[in-house]
Write an enzyme that holds these catalytic residues in place. Structure first.
Site, PDB file in Angstrom:
ATOM      1  N   HIS A 317      43.486  57.739 -39.938  1.00 18.25           N
ATOM      2  CA  HIS A 317      43.910  57.845 -41.343  1.00 18.25           C
ATOM      3  C   HIS A 317      43.093  56.955 -42.274  1.00 18.25           C
ATOM      4  CE1 HIS A 317      46.051  54.083 -40.451  1.00 18.25           C
ATOM      5  NE2 HIS A 317      46.243  53.933 -41.753  1.00 18.25           N
ATOM      6  N   LYS A 321      37.823  53.995 -44.993  1.00 22.19           N
ATOM      7  CA  LYS A 321      37.592  52.600 -45.373  1.00 22.19           C
ATOM      8  C   LYS A 321      36.224  52.105 -44.937  1.00 22.19           C
ATOM      9  CE  LYS A 321      42.179  50.665 -46.053  1.00 22.19           C
ATOM     10  NZ  LYS A 321      43.192  49.697 -45.590  1.00 22.19           N
ATOM     11  N   HIS A 370      47.910  59.861 -47.103  1.00 26.17           N
ATOM     12  CA  HIS A 370      48.883  58.857 -46.676  1.00 26.17           C
ATOM     13  C   HIS A 370      49.228  57.831 -47.751  1.00 26.17           C
ATOM     14  CE1 HIS A 370      45.016  56.889 -45.694  1.00 26.17           C
ATOM     15  NE2 HIS A 370      45.656  55.748 -45.821  1.00 26.17           N
ATOM     16  N   HIS A 371      48.516  57.859 -48.893  1.00 25.32           N
ATOM     17  CA  HIS A 371      48.875  56.978 -50.010  1.00 25.32           C
ATOM     18  C   HIS A 371      49.509  57.742 -51.168  1.00 25.32           C
ATOM     19  CE1 HIS A 371      47.446  53.093 -48.653  1.00 25.32           C
ATOM     20  NE2 HIS A 371      46.332  53.659 -48.214  1.00 25.32           N
ATOM     21  N   ASP A 399      52.330  53.427 -41.977  1.00 30.14           N
ATOM     22  CA  ASP A 399      51.251  52.653 -42.591  1.00 30.14           C
ATOM     23  C   ASP A 399      51.808  51.538 -43.472  1.00 30.14           C
ATOM     24  OD1 ASP A 399      48.440  52.206 -43.275  1.00 30.14           O
ATOM     25  OD2 ASP A 399      48.953  53.025 -45.241  1.00 30.14           O
TER      26      ASP A 399
END
EC number: 3.1.4.-
Length: 460
Positions: A317, A321, A370-371, A399
């Site tokens: 996920h 980054k 996921h955010h 998360d």
């Protein structure tokens, strides 16, 4: 949840995942793929055997597999943006003056002038030791990743010795001449040629490798590249917009090596570790999120087959980054607006990377979202609850819990009960109540290695 079957070749998966490796080195898209094109043509000119070409193929694609492991240390030592630093470093000339000029210009970009001068002096004094440390870390980790991915020791050694130079002045072991693995010699030559032809031109790239012949590079290999640049098909392929497909058409990529579930799990886990290696504050994050995700999914009676793929999405996920500087990820203070936008971009990067992988197309949006928040204030798309799948809500809950309960750059690890209290305040806005309830139940089922999370009642 419907996902593709595991009938695609290993090469397709590795080629797609190189997008993430390019990001962590600050390189233009398809750098590793272009290096593979260059290096494979060198190997074919040398008439390497079929098994040798197979190993060379994956050495070239995975040459940067260990690069996330030194990103935080680069930021710490040089007080600068690791992505920009890495990209510029690859274009530095071989002369001492070029190296000193690079250090002066690229050290301390995140500091005041006084601090910058002190940091620069430290680098000029101890730079040799620091360079050895950084390259040793990257090379060792890259070789370990190759082994975790079940590639041969020849591939692992090819990655480990990437920065060795023909004259014995490279790193990490100062190997010289033919003591350097052939795959390493080819990979470094392909890397430098690609960097300079992208930054400048084919002509300047050729001049650069010729100038380093007998110093950095095996002279015989440089001669091969001199011949290759006279081949229109080689050059057109190098500049082609469909170079990924062209690399897929090379003989080693055509060898059909289907992936079973165990091997796919191995690959996903290895790349999750690559992500987590980028920062000391993300060590183990992807694995923990995957564990929490699976426990929540069990509580919600998600099928075994869907849980397997959900866990894989959780492991990857945060792969986006790798495209965010550690100067931002590890910043102890508040992020400014530009830095916050850079952090937010990682979610979109995750979706872009995973969408390129045949078996993960269905999971790409799920993992990249996921955010997102139920009230529509999340990112990257700002969608509301009706558009956020249950699978995404599960990953989001896992998360957030790990983000709160793990150590961060700006605070110590938070006790479980305090983390849960904060999460409860965000039910219906950021966190799905059903997933949160499942998390609370699931915490009683944590594996032994996760039962040491702090509680408010613990002594400090």
């Amino acid at each position: 949840m419907s996902v593709a079957q595991n009938t695609f070749p290993l090469s397709e998966l590795m080629i797609s995942l190189t997008t993430a490796l390019d990001m962590t080195e600050g390189q233009p898209p398809e750098h590793c793929i272009r290096c593979c094109w260059i290096g494979m043509h060198i190997g074919m000119q040398l008439e390497l055997s079929e098994p040798e070409l197979h190993d060379l193929f994956f050495t070239l694609l995975l040459k940067d597999a260990g690069c996330s492991s030194n990103a935080a240390r680069i930021c710490e030592l040089y007080a600068t943006d690791d992505l920009t630093f890495k990209r510029r470093y690859k274009t530095v000339g071989t002369s001492l003056s070029s190296v000193i000029n690079f250090i002066v210009k690229n050290t301390g970009s995140e500091q005041s002038w006084t601090e910058r001068i002190l940091t620069t002096i430290d680098i000029l004094k101890n730079g040799n030791d620091y360079a050895q440390e950084l390259i040793q870390t990257r090379c060792t980790r890259g070789a370990d990743v190759a082994r975790e991915l079940r590639f041969s020791e020849a591939v692992a050694q090819g990655i480990h010795s990437l920065d060795e130079h023909w004259n014995g002045q490279g790193r990490p072991e100062q190997r010289k001449g033919e003591a350097i693995p052939l795959f390493s010699r080819i990979a470094l030559l392909a890397q430098v040629f690609d960097v300079f032809q992208m930054e400048h031109s084919i002509e300047e790239a050729l001049q650069e490798i010729m100038a380093r012949s007998g110093v950095w590079f095996d002279p015989k290999l440089v001669e091969v590249v001199e011949q290759l640049v006279e081949n229109p098909r080689f050059l057109s392929g190098l500049k082609a917009t469909d170079i990924s497909q062209r690399v897929m058409n090379l003989p080693p990529a055509q060898a059909h090596l289907p992936l079973d579930d165990a091997y796919l799990e191995c690959i996903v886990t290895a790349f999750g570790k690559i992500v987590d290696a980028k920062s000391p504050y993300t060590a183990g994050h992807s694995e923990r999120v995957a564990v929490y995700t699976d426990l929540i999914a069990r509580q919600l009676a998600i099928s075994d087959a869907d849980r397997i793929w959900l866990r894989r999405a959780a492991l990857l996920h945060d792969i986006g980054k790798l495209g965010v500087s550690n100067a931002i990820l590890d910043k102890p203070g508040k992020l400014d607006e530009a830095e916050w936008r850079a952090v937010q971009a990682h979610a979109a990067y995750t979706e872009q990377i995973l969408y390129k992988l045949s078996p993960f197309k269905t999971l790409a949006r799920m993992a990249g979202a996921h955010h997102e928040k139920l009230d529509g204030t999340g990112y990257p798309r700002g969608v509301n609850g009706d558009e956020i799948s249950l699978m995404t809500r599960i990953i989001t809950t896992a998360d957030i819990f790990d983000a709160l309960s793990a150590e961060r750059p700006y605070r110590a690890a938070m006790p479980i009960d305090k983390a849960l209290a904060i999460m409860e305040e965000n039910l219906h806005t950021a966190i799905d109540p059903e997933c949160f309830a499942a998390l609370k139940k699931a915490l009683n089922l944590l594996p032994d290695e996760y039962t040491q999370l702090p509680h408010s009642s613990d002594k400090t």
